[in-house]
Design a protein around this motif. Structure first.
Motif, mmCIF file in Angstrom:
data_model
loop_
_atom_site.group_PDB
_atom_site.id
_atom_site.type_symbol
_atom_site.label_atom_id
_atom_site.label_comp_id
_atom_site.label_asym_id
_atom_site.label_seq_id
_atom_site.Cartn_x
_atom_site.Cartn_y
_atom_site.Cartn_z
ATOM 1 N N PRO A 183 49.980 46.896 43.775
ATOM 2 C CA PRO A 183 50.542 46.719 45.111
ATOM 3 C C PRO A 183 50.072 45.434 45.786
ATOM 4 O O PRO A 183 50.238 45.286 46.982
ATOM 5 C CB PRO A 183 49.995 47.938 45.855
ATOM 6 C CG PRO A 183 48.697 48.213 45.185
ATOM 7 C CD PRO A 183 48.817 47.781 43.755
ATOM 8 N N PHE A 184 49.499 44.512 45.037
ATOM 9 C CA PHE A 184 48.878 43.320 45.636
ATOM 10 C C PHE A 184 49.837 42.543 46.534
ATOM 11 O O PHE A 184 49.575 42.324 47.716
ATOM 12 C CB PHE A 184 48.337 42.421 44.530
ATOM 13 C CG PHE A 184 47.769 41.125 45.013
ATOM 14 C CD1 PHE A 184 46.540 41.088 45.633
ATOM 15 C CD2 PHE A 184 48.479 39.957 44.869
ATOM 16 C CE1 PHE A 184 46.022 39.897 46.080
ATOM 17 C CE2 PHE A 184 47.962 38.755 45.316
ATOM 18 C CZ PHE A 184 46.732 38.727 45.922
ATOM 19 N N ASN A 185 50.972 42.133 45.939
ATOM 20 C CA ASN A 185 51.916 41.323 46.715
ATOM 21 C C ASN A 185 52.574 42.145 47.817
ATOM 22 O O ASN A 185 52.770 41.664 48.927
ATOM 23 C CB ASN A 185 52.980 40.738 45.792
ATOM 24 C CG ASN A 185 52.395 39.685 44.874
ATOM 25 O OD1 ASN A 185 51.759 38.753 45.332
ATOM 26 N ND2 ASN A 185 52.574 39.868 43.580
ATOM 27 N N ALA A 186 52.898 43.389 47.474
ATOM 28 C CA ALA A 186 53.565 44.252 48.452
ATOM 29 C C ALA A 186 52.691 44.440 49.684
ATOM 30 O O ALA A 186 53.190 44.460 50.810
ATOM 31 C CB ALA A 186 53.891 45.593 47.808
ATOM 32 N N ASN A 187 51.384 44.552 49.474
ATOM 33 C CA ASN A 187 50.487 44.751 50.617
ATOM 34 C C ASN A 187 50.475 43.537 51.546
ATOM 35 O O ASN A 187 50.443 43.688 52.766
ATOM 36 C CB ASN A 187 49.062 45.032 50.129
ATOM 37 C CG ASN A 187 48.904 46.472 49.702
ATOM 38 O OD1 ASN A 187 49.752 47.309 50.009
ATOM 39 N ND2 ASN A 187 47.847 46.749 48.968
ATOM 40 N N PRO A 190 36.923 43.575 42.638
ATOM 41 C CA PRO A 190 38.093 43.658 41.758
ATOM 42 C C PRO A 190 38.979 44.872 42.077
ATOM 43 O O PRO A 190 40.160 44.862 41.775
ATOM 44 C CB PRO A 190 37.469 43.793 40.371
ATOM 45 C CG PRO A 190 36.175 43.098 40.488
ATOM 46 C CD PRO A 190 35.686 43.351 41.888
ATOM 47 N N LEU A 191 38.402 45.882 42.695
ATOM 48 C CA LEU A 191 39.192 47.076 42.986
ATOM 49 C C LEU A 191 39.797 47.043 44.378
ATOM 50 O O LEU A 191 40.768 47.721 44.645
ATOM 51 C CB LEU A 191 38.315 48.330 42.865
ATOM 52 C CG LEU A 191 37.916 48.700 41.443
ATOM 53 C CD1 LEU A 191 36.903 49.814 41.466
ATOM 54 C CD2 LEU A 191 39.118 49.093 40.638
ATOM 55 N N VAL A 192 39.188 46.289 45.262
ATOM 56 C CA VAL A 192 39.630 46.328 46.653
ATOM 57 C C VAL A 192 40.074 44.947 47.122
ATOM 58 O O VAL A 192 39.295 44.004 47.122
ATOM 59 C CB VAL A 192 38.494 46.831 47.573
ATOM 60 C CG1 VAL A 192 38.991 46.939 48.999
ATOM 61 C CG2 VAL A 192 37.965 48.157 47.074
ATOM 62 N N GLN A 193 41.336 44.840 47.502
ATOM 63 C CA GLN A 193 41.811 43.628 48.164
ATOM 64 C C GLN A 193 42.328 44.038 49.523
ATOM 65 O O GLN A 193 43.000 45.038 49.658
ATOM 66 C CB GLN A 193 42.942 42.968 47.374
ATOM 67 C CG GLN A 193 42.515 42.444 46.029
ATOM 68 C CD GLN A 193 42.602 43.529 44.984
ATOM 69 O OE1 GLN A 193 43.462 44.380 45.052
ATOM 70 N NE2 GLN A 193 41.696 43.501 44.032
ATOM 71 N N GLU A 194 41.963 43.217 50.493
ATOM 72 C CA GLU A 194 42.274 43.605 51.853
ATOM 73 C C GLU A 194 43.268 42.620 52.449
ATOM 74 O O GLU A 194 42.941 41.453 52.624
ATOM 75 C CB GLU A 194 40.971 43.527 52.649
ATOM 76 C CG GLU A 194 40.846 44.541 53.733
ATOM 77 C CD GLU A 194 39.468 44.419 54.324
ATOM 78 O OE1 GLU A 194 39.309 43.619 55.248
ATOM 79 O OE2 GLU A 194 38.539 45.090 53.826
ATOM 80 N N GLY A 224 41.997 37.930 44.007
ATOM 81 C CA GLY A 224 42.534 39.253 44.315
ATOM 82 C C GLY A 224 43.667 39.639 43.391
ATOM 83 O O GLY A 224 43.748 40.778 42.928
ATOM 84 N N GLU A 225 44.518 38.655 43.096
ATOM 85 C CA GLU A 225 45.656 38.942 42.221
ATOM 86 C C GLU A 225 45.159 39.381 40.850
ATOM 87 O O GLU A 225 45.634 40.369 40.293
ATOM 88 C CB GLU A 225 46.520 37.689 42.081
ATOM 89 C CG GLU A 225 47.754 37.911 41.232
ATOM 90 C CD GLU A 225 48.343 36.609 40.714
ATOM 91 O OE1 GLU A 225 47.884 35.536 41.125
ATOM 92 O OE2 GLU A 225 49.261 36.693 39.899
ATOM 93 N N GLN A 226 44.189 38.644 40.332
ATOM 94 C CA GLN A 226 43.683 38.998 39.004
ATOM 95 C C GLN A 226 42.992 40.358 39.026
ATOM 96 O O GLN A 226 43.126 41.139 38.100
ATOM 97 C CB GLN A 226 42.726 37.928 38.490
ATOM 98 C CG GLN A 226 43.335 36.544 38.345
ATOM 99 C CD GLN A 226 44.569 36.530 37.472
ATOM 100 O OE1 GLN A 226 44.816 37.445 36.693
ATOM 101 N NE2 GLN A 226 45.388 35.508 37.624
ATOM 102 N N GLY A 227 42.269 40.618 40.103
ATOM 103 C CA GLY A 227 41.602 41.913 40.215
ATOM 104 C C GLY A 227 42.608 43.040 40.261
ATOM 105 O O GLY A 227 42.490 44.039 39.540
ATOM 106 N N ALA A 228 43.638 42.860 41.101
ATOM 107 C CA ALA A 228 44.662 43.890 41.233
ATOM 108 C C ALA A 228 45.397 44.073 39.920
ATOM 109 O O ALA A 228 45.703 45.193 39.499
ATOM 110 C CB ALA A 228 45.646 43.508 42.330
ATOM 111 N N SER A 229 45.662 42.945 39.274
ATOM 112 C CA SER A 229 46.376 42.992 37.998
ATOM 113 C C SER A 229 45.558 43.752 36.962
ATOM 114 O O SER A 229 46.075 44.579 36.220
ATOM 115 C CB SER A 229 46.632 41.558 37.536
ATOM 116 O OG SER A 229 47.158 41.556 36.252
ATOM 117 N N THR A 274 43.278 46.051 37.479
ATOM 118 C CA THR A 274 43.276 47.476 37.792
ATOM 119 C C THR A 274 44.611 48.126 37.426
ATOM 120 O O THR A 274 44.643 49.194 36.809
ATOM 121 C CB THR A 274 43.025 47.683 39.297
ATOM 122 O OG1 THR A 274 42.055 46.745 39.723
ATOM 123 C CG2 THR A 274 42.544 49.071 39.578
ATOM 124 N N ALA A 275 45.688 47.452 37.809
ATOM 125 C CA ALA A 275 47.012 48.014 37.549
ATOM 126 C C ALA A 275 47.244 48.168 36.056
ATOM 127 O O ALA A 275 47.753 49.195 35.589
ATOM 128 C CB ALA A 275 48.086 47.128 38.160
#
Lengths: 85, 290
Positions: free
Chosen positions: B92-96, B182-186, B241-246, B248-249
């Motif tokens: 949900p990185f970009n969507a957020n 890596p798990l949390v992007q705000e 953040g993108e890499q972290g979210a990626s 995790t996803a």
């Protein structure tokens, strides 16, 4: 008896070291900073930053571009946009 | 009941999907380490710059303050600088980020303000195109470069400042994603023009500092630079953040694929067993009939 100085670019902390004197190319003229310099702040023009490791020793120069220098009680901080060897 | 061949095919396809997600996860993990290091390396500069700007700003106040610091006196046209990634597959990185931007836009519109967008990154653009397509005044394309760096931040800042000088907007707000772990992007909304100053900035400035050239001129140079740095920081945090979210996803996707394979395999074995049993029953009952 040494001057603490830090050179920082947006990408990273380039150098955090001690020296006898650092000569900074200020926009209104070069200025040398020794330990105990009065608080001072200046913008920098593109040019050569010279570091004298010891008194009368061989200087080391770094090409720096854009930024500013701050002298405080903690020493000299140079925030430059770009550093070349 | 799906046939054996169908099941086999599905297991095969889920397996290859799993391979892809696994590979993407490992790539993201490797890139994350780099991006995180870059974000951390940039911190000293922005911290020092912030401190300097704060101490200067406390001295240059009142009427002489430049518009980047004090604002241009108006509060009507808001520009949202939305920075997101160019690629998806990051949960949900970009969507957020887009959601935070939309919410901000909604509350500003409700307050009767005009909202314009400047977007950075393909996903930010596609996310805002449908609802706010007309309000996007600038799109900065980061696809040609591998990772956006200081050069890009400088260009974005230059465009932003040119627009500000031309009077295209009064207040600029940056929307990006802060990298916590890596798990949390705000998703973060931060006002950059005029500069939002922390109230407690004016401490420790007792010593008479000499300025060369004078305070106003230094400040005039520093403020644009400060904006560049804020954007640069946002870009770096976004990359991390993108890499972290990626990561995790993709980790989740790999695990899901594993579960699915397990289920399908059980189903496959069951139907195979069922087929064998039916065949046996047929043979035995045929033999008995003789």
């Amino acid at each position: 008896m040494a001057l603490k100085f830090e050179i920082v670019t947006p990408e990273k902390l380039v150098r955090s070291d001690e020296a006898y004197m650092v000569v900074v190319p200020g926009s209104e003229g070069d200025f040398g900073v020794l330990e105990g310099h009065a608080p001072f702040m200046s913008t920098i023009r593109d040019g050569a930053l010279t570091i004298y490791k010891t008194e009368g020793g061989e200087p080391e120069t770094l090409a720096i571009e854009g930024g500013f220098a701050e002298v405080s009680a903690n020493g000299l901080t140079v925030l430059a946009e770009k550093i070349g060897e | 009941m799906a046939s054996l061949k169908e099941l086999k095919g599905r297991i095969g396809s889920v397996k290859s999907t799993q391979k892809i997600t696994k590979a993407k996860q490992m790539v993201a993990a490797a890139k994350l380490r780099k991006a995180q290091a870059a974000a951390e390396a940039a911190r000293p500069y922005s911290e020092r710059l912030e401190a300097v700007v704060a101490s200067l700003a406390s001295q240059v106040s009142g009427d002489g303050a430049p518009p980047l610091l004090a604002g241009n006196g108006k509060n009507q046209v808001h520009l949202l600088l939305v920075a997101a990634a160019d690629r998806g597959l990051a949960g949900p990185f970009n969507a957020n980020i887009v959601k935070a931007a939309r919410e901000q836009a909604r509350s500003l519109l409700d307050a009767g303000k005009t909202v314009k967008f400047m977007v950075v990154g393909r996903k930010a653009r596609s996310g805002l195109l449908r609802l706010h397509g007309d309000a996007i005044v600038e799109y900065y394309d980061t696809t040609p470069v591998k990772t956006p760096g200081f050069h890009e931040a400088k260009e974005i800042a230059a465009r932003l400042l040119a627009m500000y000088e031309a009077g295209d907007f009064d207040v600029a707000t940056l929307v990006y994603s802060k990298f916590r772990s890596p798990l949390v992007q705000e998703p973060t909304v931060q006002q950059i023009i005029p500069v939002a100053m922390p109230e407690t900035a004016a401490v420790g400035g007792d010593a008479a500092v000499e300025y060369e050239p004078d305070e106003e001129e230094i400040l005039e140079q520093l403020l644009p630079r400060n904006i560049t740095i804020q954007i640069f920081k946002a870009l770096l945090e976004n990359v991390a953040g993108e890499q972290g979210a990626s990561m995790t996803a993709m980790d989740n996707a790999t695990r899901n694929a594993g579960d699915l394979i397990q289920k399908l395999t059980i189903q496959y074995n069951r139907s195979r067993q069922a087929a064998i049993t039916t065949e046996l029953v047929e043979i035995i009952s045929g033999a008995e009939a003789l």
